[in-house]
Design an enzyme around this catalytic site. Structure first.
Site, PDB file in Angstrom:
ATOM      1  N   GLY A  89      -3.934  -4.212  -4.472  1.00  0.00           N
ATOM      2  CA  GLY A  89      -4.906  -3.192  -4.856  1.00  0.00           C
ATOM      3  C   GLY A  89      -4.147  -1.949  -5.259  1.00  0.00           C
ATOM      4  O   GLY A  89      -3.574  -1.273  -4.423  1.00  0.00           O
ATOM      5  N   HIS A  90      -4.077  -1.701  -6.564  1.00  0.00           N
ATOM      6  CA  HIS A  90      -3.360  -0.517  -7.046  1.00  0.00           C
ATOM      7  C   HIS A  90      -4.383   0.505  -7.514  1.00  0.00           C
ATOM      8  O   HIS A  90      -5.208   0.207  -8.373  1.00  0.00           O
ATOM      9  CB  HIS A  90      -2.415  -0.889  -8.189  1.00  0.00           C
ATOM     10  CG  HIS A  90      -1.234  -1.682  -7.718  1.00  0.00           C
ATOM     11  ND1 HIS A  90      -0.345  -2.289  -8.556  1.00  0.00           N
ATOM     12  CD2 HIS A  90      -0.805  -1.943  -6.466  1.00  0.00           C
ATOM     13  CE1 HIS A  90       0.585  -2.893  -7.827  1.00  0.00           C
ATOM     14  NE2 HIS A  90       0.318  -2.702  -6.562  1.00  0.00           N
ATOM     15  N   ASP A 140       0.811  -1.223   0.000  1.00  0.00           N
ATOM     16  CA  ASP A 140       0.000   0.000   0.000  1.00  0.00           C
ATOM     17  C   ASP A 140       0.844   1.273   0.000  1.00  0.00           C
ATOM     18  O   ASP A 140       0.426   2.296   0.543  1.00  0.00           O
ATOM     19  CB  ASP A 140      -0.956   0.042   1.215  1.00  0.00           C
ATOM     20  CG  ASP A 140      -1.856  -1.166   1.269  1.00  0.00           C
ATOM     21  OD1 ASP A 140      -2.269  -1.635   0.198  1.00  0.00           O
ATOM     22  OD2 ASP A 140      -2.147  -1.641   2.386  1.00  0.00           O
ATOM     23  N   LYS A 167       2.261   2.220  -5.027  1.00  0.00           N
ATOM     24  CA  LYS A 167       3.034   1.741  -6.182  1.00  0.00           C
ATOM     25  C   LYS A 167       2.286   1.930  -7.486  1.00  0.00           C
ATOM     26  O   LYS A 167       2.889   2.146  -8.526  1.00  0.00           O
ATOM     27  CB  LYS A 167       3.373   0.252  -6.026  1.00  0.00           C
ATOM     28  CG  LYS A 167       4.336  -0.046  -4.914  1.00  0.00           C
ATOM     29  CD  LYS A 167       4.573  -1.536  -4.769  1.00  0.00           C
ATOM     30  CE  LYS A 167       3.370  -2.313  -4.315  1.00  0.00           C
ATOM     31  NZ  LYS A 167       2.864  -1.971  -2.983  1.00  0.00           N
ATOM     32  N   GLN A 224       2.273  -5.810  -3.170  1.00  0.00           N
ATOM     33  CA  GLN A 224       2.623  -6.000  -1.749  1.00  0.00           C
ATOM     34  C   GLN A 224       3.905  -5.204  -1.416  1.00  0.00           C
ATOM     35  O   GLN A 224       4.119  -4.167  -2.024  1.00  0.00           O
ATOM     36  CB  GLN A 224       2.777  -7.489  -1.406  1.00  0.00           C
ATOM     37  CG  GLN A 224       1.453  -8.243  -1.370  1.00  0.00           C
ATOM     38  CD  GLN A 224       0.968  -8.688  -2.728  1.00  0.00           C
ATOM     39  OE1 GLN A 224       1.712  -9.208  -3.512  1.00  0.00           O
ATOM     40  NE2 GLN A 224      -0.314  -8.497  -3.004  1.00  0.00           N
TER      41      GLN A 224
HETATM   42  P1  IMP Z   1      -2.472 -12.658   1.743  1.00  0.00           P
HETATM   43  O1  IMP Z   1      -1.517 -12.146   0.725  1.00  0.00           O
HETATM   44  O2  IMP Z   1      -3.919 -12.407   1.385  1.00  0.00           O
HETATM   45  O3  IMP Z   1      -2.208 -14.087   2.099  1.00  0.00           O
HETATM   46  O4  IMP Z   1      -2.244 -11.829   3.100  1.00  0.00           O
HETATM   47  C1  IMP Z   1      -1.050 -11.954   3.875  1.00  0.00           C
HETATM   48  C2  IMP Z   1      -0.651 -10.615   4.488  1.00  0.00           C
HETATM   49  O5  IMP Z   1      -0.263  -9.729   3.459  1.00  0.00           O
HETATM   50  C3  IMP Z   1      -1.779  -9.910   5.241  1.00  0.00           C
HETATM   51  O6  IMP Z   1      -1.207  -9.169   6.317  1.00  0.00           O
HETATM   52  C4  IMP Z   1      -2.328  -8.934   4.220  1.00  0.00           C
HETATM   53  O7  IMP Z   1      -2.971  -7.828   4.825  1.00  0.00           O
HETATM   54  C5  IMP Z   1      -1.057  -8.540   3.518  1.00  0.00           C
HETATM   55  N1  IMP Z   1      -1.260  -8.096   2.128  1.00  0.00           N
HETATM   56  C6  IMP Z   1      -1.431  -8.870   1.035  1.00  0.00           C
HETATM   57  N2  IMP Z   1      -1.550  -8.115  -0.064  1.00  0.00           N
HETATM   58  C7  IMP Z   1      -1.424  -6.843   0.341  1.00  0.00           C
HETATM   59  C8  IMP Z   1      -1.415  -5.589  -0.354  1.00  0.00           C
HETATM   60  O8  IMP Z   1      -1.535  -5.512  -1.579  1.00  0.00           O
HETATM   61  N3  IMP Z   1      -1.246  -4.489   0.415  1.00  0.00           N
HETATM   62  C9  IMP Z   1      -1.072  -4.543   1.756  1.00  0.00           C
HETATM   63  N4  IMP Z   1      -1.062  -5.685   2.440  1.00  0.00           N
HETATM   64  C10 IMP Z   1      -1.238  -6.826   1.739  1.00  0.00           C
END
Ligand code: IMP
Length: 437
Positions: free
Chosen positions: A40-41, A13, A16, A224
């Protein structure tokens, strides 16, 4: 022509999407290399807000070809929804403009159900995942029992394999007292999706290497962030892929000598969604002030899950670690405008861990939870800066804040964002400014 890798320096977040949108304007190909629709971009173009989850931000630039590389995990139904949404907003998404790797793994309804079940079972210790099935899809991939997008080319065997995967998941779900999935219905939806997605499927490794040989410029768009990396993040509060710069090479399949630029994106402060340590976290009024009021787009609520983000001061101990892991050639600082109006700002430069002062990130979650940040206190600025377009016009205190970060991280910061719009990126004089397409 070489490749640029763009990655998040913090916990995701970082903004990017808008930086990728800028760099896409000087690229021929933009490729996602890891993760799935957990990302989420958000890109703001005039009055239109594009919320992208899987498709690279490059899709908003007409001459760019977008790729979903082999390191990604794809929910075919959600991918089609995103394609349709973009088309509804007037963006051309065709198999010529979007190429999906036959090596990418499929997120099935089984993975989504297993993600939910695993979070439920963890209770208070949950990871706080996006519940998009990311972890279980990568578990199947590394367990060598996953389904790849290329299998969609043969409908019959694909349907059978998917059916079998869902039945196997149902056994686990039933054992844990969770709701099971109707394999027939799921397989039908996925077979329909396969028929529509087939023209988009291709060997993207070959494609990217051909484009590199032809002298084209590739932008590898990270999702991420560094602290969510499976190997380098604060395990187990991580995602299940490699969102750091090394992941771009394995996720897309080209060699490191093509890379001449690694751009790290960091917010001007820290945020995190989900569980896990956030050493500089602020509670109360200060945290709320960084988070925003909820009244506008630019607030700290996750694009994918809508969860409020936890906020804190900038942490350069963690950022220096991100510089090491990724090898940034430069950093972009986003959301500088949010810091207007603070009398003083704080930058974490070291930690106290029990009775020791350390200037590095400890490895274990237990230690990361115990550290107490040691801060540099710097002057804030009162001016509203969101209308500023020239570096020289930034308040002196803002320039000092930026330069202190660059100094602490031993990495140049030549670009900052002062608002969500495309033209609210400010470049240091002499640095290359390219307008969005
Ligand atoms: P997962 O990727 O859904 O398995 O989530 C694992 C961890 O990564 C959690 O803490 C999510 O909140 C975090 N996470 C996954 N994708 C994002 C992102 O695009 N932005 C921020 N946090 C993310």
């Amino acid at each position: 022509m070489p490749a640029t890798i763009l990655v998040g320096a913090q916990w995701g977040d970082e903004g990017k999407g808008r930086v990728a949108d800028w760099l896409a304007s000087e690229s021929d190909v933009v490729a996602r290399f890891a993760g799935g629709d957990n990302a989420g971009h958000t890109v703001y173009v005039g009055k239109t807000v594009f919320k992208l989850h899987l498709i690279p931000s490059g899709i908003l630039h007409e001459r760019v070809t977008c790729i979903l590389g082999g390191g990604t995990v794809i929910n075919p139904v959600n991918l089609l929804r995103e394609i349709d949404e973009l088309r509804g907003l007037g963006i051309e998404v065709t198999p010529e403009r979007l190429i999906v790797s036959t090596r990418a793994h499929i997120i099935s309804p089984a993975h989504i159900a297993l993600d939910k079940a695993s979070e439920q079972a963890l209770g208070a210790e949950k990871i706080g995942t996006t519940l998009r099935g990311i972890g279980p899809a990568y578990i199947d991939k590394t367990g060598r029992s996953g389904l790849r997008m290329g299998q969609m080319l043969d409908v019959e065997t694909f349907a059978e394999a998917l059916y079998a995967q869902i039945e196997a998941a149902n056994v686990k779900l039933a054992r844990d007292g969770c709701e099971t999935i109707d394999p027939q219905k799921s397989a039908e939806a996925y077979v329909d999706a396969a028929a529509r997605l087939r023209p988009y499927l291709r060997d993207t490794t070959q494609y990217i290497n051909d484009r590199l040989s032809a002298g084209d410029r590739i932008l590898c768009e990270g999702a991420q962030g560094t602290m969510l990396d499976l190997d380098h993040g604060d395990y187990p509060f991580v995602t299940s892929s490699s969102p750091t710069s090394g992941g771009a090479l394995t996720g897309l399949g080209f060699g490191p000598l093509h890379v001449d630029r690694v751009v790290g994106v960091t917010k001007a402060f820290s945020t995190r969604v989900g569980s896990g340590p956030l050493p500089t976290e602020l509670s109360g009024e200060l945290g709320d002030r960084l988070r925003g009021t909820g009244a506008n787009f630019w607030d700290e609520f996750g694009t994918t899950t809508g969860r409020p983000r936890r906020c804190g001061w900038l942490d350069t101990v963690m950022l220096r670690y991100a510089v090491q892991v990724n090898g940034f050639s430069e950093m972009v600082l986003t959301k500088l405008d949010v810091l207007s109006g603070f009398d003083e700002l704080f930058i974490a430069t070291a930690y106290q861990l029990d009775d020791k002062i350390i200037d590095f990130l400890p490895v274990t979650t237990a230690e990361q939870r115990r550290v107490k940040p040691i801060y540099d206190q710097v002057a804030g600025w009162q001016e509203e800066i969101s209308a500023i377009s020239r570096w020289d016009d930034l308040p002196e205190a803002a320039k000092k804040y930026i330069d202190r970060i660059a100094e602490l991280c031993a990495t140049p910061v030549n670009t900052v964002s002062v608002g969500p719009e495309r033209d609210q990126l400010v470049h240091r004089q002499g640095d290359h400014h390219i307008d969005g397409a």
